[in-house]
Design a protein around this motif. Structure first.
Motif, PDB file in Angstrom:
ATOM      1  N   ASP A  64       1.748 -32.818  -4.335  1.00 37.30           N
ATOM      2  CA  ASP A  64       0.275 -32.845  -4.890  1.00 37.30           C
ATOM      3  C   ASP A  64      -0.689 -32.265  -5.557  1.00 37.30           C
ATOM      4  OD1 ASP A  64       1.419 -35.958  -6.081  1.00 37.30           O
ATOM      5  OD2 ASP A  64      -0.537 -36.468  -4.419  1.00 37.30           O
ATOM      6  N   ALA A  65      -1.249 -31.198  -4.229  1.00 27.41           N
ATOM      7  CA  ALA A  65      -1.631 -30.065  -3.886  1.00 27.41           C
ATOM      8  C   ALA A  65      -0.222 -29.192  -5.365  1.00 27.41           C
ATOM      9  CB  ALA A  65      -1.176 -28.899  -3.170  1.00 27.41           C
ATOM     10  N   CYS A  66       0.494 -28.939  -5.152  1.00 23.75           N
ATOM     11  CA  CYS A  66       1.215 -27.922  -5.826  1.00 23.75           C
ATOM     12  C   CYS A  66       1.197 -27.985  -7.490  1.00 23.75           C
ATOM     13  CB  CYS A  66       2.911 -27.146  -5.477  1.00 23.75           C
ATOM     14  SG  CYS A  66       4.310 -26.824  -6.611  1.00 23.75           S
ATOM     15  N   MET A  67       1.086 -29.679  -7.769  1.00 22.97           N
ATOM     16  CA  MET A  67       1.038 -29.745  -9.247  1.00 22.97           C
ATOM     17  C   MET A  67      -0.107 -29.569  -9.544  1.00 22.97           C
ATOM     18  SD  MET A  67       3.478 -31.901  -9.823  1.00 22.97           S
ATOM     19  CE  MET A  67       3.658 -33.141 -11.087  1.00 22.97           C
ATOM     20  N   ASP A  68      -1.614 -29.728  -8.717  1.00 25.98           N
ATOM     21  CA  ASP A  68      -2.576 -28.883  -8.992  1.00 25.98           C
ATOM     22  C   ASP A  68      -2.641 -27.501  -9.193  1.00 25.98           C
ATOM     23  OD1 ASP A  68      -3.521 -31.572  -9.115  1.00 25.98           O
ATOM     24  OD2 ASP A  68      -4.354 -31.625  -7.332  1.00 25.98           O
ATOM     25  N   PRO A  78       3.192 -29.148 -15.229  1.00 25.39           N
ATOM     26  CA  PRO A  78       4.485 -29.149 -14.133  1.00 25.39           C
ATOM     27  C   PRO A  78       4.796 -30.507 -14.436  1.00 25.39           C
ATOM     28  CG  PRO A  78       2.225 -29.681 -13.055  1.00 25.39           C
ATOM     29  CD  PRO A  78       1.853 -29.294 -14.775  1.00 25.39           C
ATOM     30  N   TYR A  79       5.924 -30.914 -13.571  1.00 27.88           N
ATOM     31  CA  TYR A  79       6.960 -31.984 -14.188  1.00 27.88           C
ATOM     32  C   TYR A  79       7.481 -32.085 -13.075  1.00 27.88           C
ATOM     33  CZ  TYR A  79       6.294 -31.983 -19.069  1.00 27.88           C
ATOM     34  OH  TYR A  79       6.339 -31.764 -20.558  1.00 27.88           O
ATOM     35  N   VAL A  80       7.316 -32.765 -11.636  1.00 25.38           N
ATOM     36  CA  VAL A  80       8.237 -34.337 -10.745  1.00 25.38           C
ATOM     37  C   VAL A  80       9.570 -34.247 -11.058  1.00 25.38           C
ATOM     38  CG1 VAL A  80       8.008 -34.827  -8.370  1.00 25.38           C
ATOM     39  CG2 VAL A  80       6.374 -34.727  -9.050  1.00 25.38           C
ATOM     40  N   ILE A  81      10.279 -33.433 -10.736  1.00 25.91           N
ATOM     41  CA  ILE A  81      11.782 -33.318 -11.785  1.00 25.91           C
ATOM     42  C   ILE A  81      12.850 -33.700 -10.360  1.00 25.91           C
ATOM     43  CG2 ILE A  81      10.897 -31.808 -13.659  1.00 25.91           C
ATOM     44  CD1 ILE A  81      12.860 -29.840 -12.087  1.00 25.91           C
ATOM     45  N   GLY A  82      12.670 -34.200  -9.341  1.00 25.29           N
ATOM     46  CA  GLY A  82      14.244 -34.500  -8.880  1.00 25.29           C
ATOM     47  C   GLY A  82      13.753 -34.080  -6.992  1.00 25.29           C
ATOM     48  N   GLU A  83      14.539 -34.078  -6.741  1.00 24.23           N
ATOM     49  CA  GLU A  83      14.875 -33.878  -5.448  1.00 24.23           C
ATOM     50  C   GLU A  83      16.469 -32.977  -4.518  1.00 24.23           C
ATOM     51  OE1 GLU A  83      14.586 -37.821  -3.190  1.00 24.23           O
ATOM     52  OE2 GLU A  83      16.233 -38.739  -4.047  1.00 24.23           O
ATOM     53  N   SER A 118      -0.439 -18.984  -7.691  1.00 16.60           N
ATOM     54  CA  SER A 118      -1.808 -20.197  -7.875  1.00 16.60           C
ATOM     55  C   SER A 118      -0.783 -21.408  -6.503  1.00 16.60           C
ATOM     56  CB  SER A 118      -1.971 -20.404  -8.917  1.00 16.60           C
ATOM     57  OG  SER A 118      -2.587 -21.463  -8.842  1.00 16.60           O
ATOM     58  N   ILE A 119       0.496 -20.924  -6.436  1.00 13.03           N
ATOM     59  CA  ILE A 119       0.936 -21.735  -5.820  1.00 13.03           C
ATOM     60  C   ILE A 119      -0.119 -20.999  -3.871  1.00 13.03           C
ATOM     61  CG2 ILE A 119       2.606 -23.065  -5.035  1.00 13.03           C
ATOM     62  CD1 ILE A 119       3.026 -22.864  -7.252  1.00 13.03           C
ATOM     63  N   LYS A 120       0.971 -19.915  -4.087  1.00  9.40           N
ATOM     64  CA  LYS A 120       0.505 -18.934  -2.702  1.00  9.40           C
ATOM     65  C   LYS A 120      -0.637 -19.795  -2.352  1.00  9.40           C
ATOM     66  CE  LYS A 120       1.546 -14.571  -0.409  1.00  9.40           C
ATOM     67  NZ  LYS A 120       2.877 -13.640  -0.860  1.00  9.40           N
ATOM     68  N   ALA A 121      -1.518 -19.046  -3.434  1.00 11.51           N
ATOM     69  CA  ALA A 121      -3.565 -19.022  -2.923  1.00 11.51           C
ATOM     70  C   ALA A 121      -3.875 -19.590  -2.641  1.00 11.51           C
ATOM     71  CB  ALA A 121      -3.696 -18.628  -3.757  1.00 11.51           C
ATOM     72  N   ALA A 122      -2.966 -21.207  -2.852  1.00 10.36           N
ATOM     73  CA  ALA A 122      -3.060 -23.162  -2.523  1.00 10.36           C
ATOM     74  C   ALA A 122      -2.563 -22.849  -1.272  1.00 10.36           C
ATOM     75  CB  ALA A 122      -2.803 -23.248  -3.448  1.00 10.36           C
TER      76      ALA A 122
END
Length: 343
Positions: free
Chosen positions: A314-318, A327-332, A234-238
């Protein structure tokens, strides 16, 4: 004396094959050549001929001592999902599409109905990942395994165009880390789990308030491993580029996250950025297991970690949410020696 008296029931093997046929057939892809019962599985590569540089990627794994719980609870229809997940998630980490899967079941006594349950789980995992179950082996090994026990392992092959491989080469300081929620313990750390909890029917069939669930402890522990193939597709398709990816398996965060990093990059992960399922807290408390060991053994609620550019977060989370995952943004990514800091 004959083979059956020696402990190997050939007729039971034939029955097991008949019972599993409908499950195997439910996983078929157009590329599969031939049917069930051949000496090998054949898979056409014609549909991938348009790739510039097709690369085969593979993964093999088993379910480990999680099987001991399946034996105790006499529940065998989910461990096959675990087996598939452990293989195809590793393939997905490279950007690969799982193509086919083969299983290996070794048992002390061939009970066709039990074998069918196991294979039904394998087939379920294959459907969830889009892989065809094109072969396998059921080996009856009296005297080697107890009559009511078995082992389960598998092997999968996938494909990816080399230019689309996920290998961390485009990772940069400041990139974001996104974690995808696990379904629980998955298939790692069960030797520790079995040391913490009493492996009795009474314990496993009990419900505990601290689990914050209507499930028993046994049901919680047997929850099958998440398969992340659909989410990554799904991420790749986006149109989002996944720069690096880590499947959080044995070794937890400390072993697996550094495997996705390139030299002179370091992962910083915030522990309050995601939800840790209560079962992990129960293990830590009841087993007096310190925090470092927990994060060095279990996934702690994050089954997959992805690295993406900040603009793509944001698009990846969607895309992940749209695939039915959390999903969670967990770090950097920061500058430093290859490794991970949990803070």
């Amino acid at each position: 004396m004959d083979y059956k008296k020696a402990g190997v029931d050939i007729e039971a093997g034939y029955k097991a094959v008949e019972l599993m046929k409908k499950h195997v057939e439910s996983t078929m892809r157009d590329e599969v050549l031939g049917g069930i019962g051949g000496f090998s599985g054949a898979f056409s590569m014609k549909s991938f001929a348009s790739m510039e540089e097709p690369v085969l990627v593979s993964g093999t794994d088993g379910v480990g001592t999680k099987l001991k719980l399946a034996f105790l609870l006499d529940k065998h229809d989910t461990v096959g999902i675990d087996c598939v997940a452990m293989c195809v998630n590793d393939i997905a980490c490279t950007g690969g599409e799982p193509l086919f899967f083969l299983d290996y079941i070794a048992c002390g006594r061939n009970e066709p109905e039990k074998i069918e349950q196991i294979v039904s789980g394998v087939a379920n995992g294959c459907r969830l990942s889009g892989a065809a179950l094109i072969g396998g082996e059921t080996a009856e090994m009296p005297g080697f395994y107890p009559v009511d026990e078995y082992d389960l392992a598998g092997f999968s092959v996938g494909i990816v165009d080399r230019k689309e491989m996920i290998d961390g080469r485009d990772m940069h300081v400041g990139d974001a880390l996104i974690g995808i929620a696990s379904s629980g313990i998955h298939s790692n750390g069960f030797s520790l789990v079995r040391s913490v909890f009493s492996m009795t029917e009474a314990t496993l069939m009990s419900k505990y308030e601290c689990l914050e669930s209507d499930l028993t402890l046994g049901e919680t522990l047997l929850a099958p491993t998440k398969i992340y193939v659909k989410a990554l597709k799904s991420i790749k398709a986006a149109g989002i580029k996944i720069k690096a990816c880590s499947h959080i398996t044995g070794g937890g965060f400390y072993e697996n996250v550094p495997r996705m990093l390139k030299e002179r990059t370091h992962a910083r992960i915030s522990l309050d950025s995601f939800v840790t399922p209560p079962v992990f807290m129960m293990i830590a408390r009841d087993g007096n297991v310190d925090e470092h060991v927990m994060y060095n053994t279990f996934n702690m609620g994050i089954g997959m970690v992805l690295c993406v550019a900040p603009k793509d977060v944001d698009a990846c989370m969607d895309a992940i949410t749209g695939a039915g995952e959390t999903p969670y943004v967990i770090g950097e990514i920061i500058s430093g020696d290859k490794g991970v800091t949990l803070c």
